[in-house]
Write an enzyme that holds these catalytic residues in place. Sequence first.
Site, PDB file in Angstrom:
ATOM      1  N   ALA A  53       0.852  -1.191   0.000  1.00  0.00           N
ATOM      2  CA  ALA A  53       0.000   0.000   0.000  1.00  0.00           C
ATOM      3  C   ALA A  53       0.883   1.235   0.000  1.00  0.00           C
ATOM      4  CB  ALA A  53      -0.935   0.006   1.216  1.00  0.00           C
ATOM      5  N   GLU A 105       5.470  11.923  -0.569  1.00  0.00           N
ATOM      6  CA  GLU A 105       4.365  12.893  -0.487  1.00  0.00           C
ATOM      7  C   GLU A 105       3.497  12.823  -1.751  1.00  0.00           C
ATOM      8  OE1 GLU A 105       3.513  14.945   1.978  1.00  0.00           O
ATOM      9  OE2 GLU A 105       5.237  14.888   3.304  1.00  0.00           O
TER      10      GLU A 105
END
Length: 383
Positions: A129, A364
């Site tokens: 993930a 990010e």
Amino acid sequence: MALDRETMRGLLDTVARYVRERLKPLEHQVAAEDAIPAEIRREIAEMGLFGLSIPEEYGGLGLSMEEEVLVAFELGKTSPAFRSLIGTNNGIGSQGLIIDGTPEQKARYLPRLASGELISSFALTEPEAGSDAASLKTTARRVDGGYVLNGTKRFITNAPHAGVFTVFARTDPDQPGAGGVSAFLVEAGTPGLSLGPIDQKMGQKGSHTSDVIFSDCRVPAASLLGGKEGQGFKTAMKVLDRGRLHISAICVAMAERLIDDSLRYAVERKQFGQPIAEFQLVQAMLADSRTEAFAARCMVLETARGKDRGETVSTDAACCKLFASEMVGRVADRAVQIHGGVGYMSEFGIERFYRDARLFRIYEGTSQIQQIVIARNMIRELA
């Protein structure tokens, strides 16, 4: 702005001088030893840099988004490891707590994060993930008095030094996607929490990441961020705008550092009887780099000001992250080219920045995720 103009100017001058006189001379040492000296952490804490974005009522400086960006423009002109040391305390490691934490959670953790007593860590990514964060598999099973966490988090920044982790886990196994995810504040040393070895990365030496492993890790009910289940993914999304703008500002700063180094070298280095700065093809590389860095600086500042005005800036913040992270990669490549053989040698530091810059396009939110965010927001706004 949170600070008056004179105080802000003093802060920026102090940070710029500290970067120039204290941090830049340590860049090679940090890269070679893959560690930031302990005295640097103490000095940075004394300057208040761990609490740039943490509200004043909890001991931070409470900077606005524009002010934080201006500090990042200075702090980012040296090895990104120094910025990374304070990055999670000011960004993803504290903002979720600031936005959604209970009064008790804020009082317990924010003052220690602002002082640098605690390092925070944001544990979202997993082996399966990454960009698809909503598919995470770490579980938080409800038991009497709390929860039991099981799962593994991967590439977690500052994990080897963290005192508290913001951990995202699935509290509702029957609800797929983001809705069943909750956030927890888990302190280092909690039984059942362990760390993998420090990751050996391509660049950004001195900034450490590792796996964070939960094996029947029991936490009290009070550790549930905000005291509500199912809000974790929403909390994670709320902190992204500020994080993306901060990283964008660091990209601008690194680009400006590389441009300055490249210009100085081009003026000093002579070939064919004249400085290479006199050759038009070298001038073109310098001009392209300066233009792109200037454009990114303007984007970041304008978006930061919009955020401070209370505007929704998710699309613009993603634009900043996409453009600035791609831009610094191009600038770093040109810097190596301008320096020639010197740029390829580790002793001169240019190749180190070339490697360091590569990560900005990944964390990010990758460049491809930014493209998706921008396009989907455009379609939604039209509808």
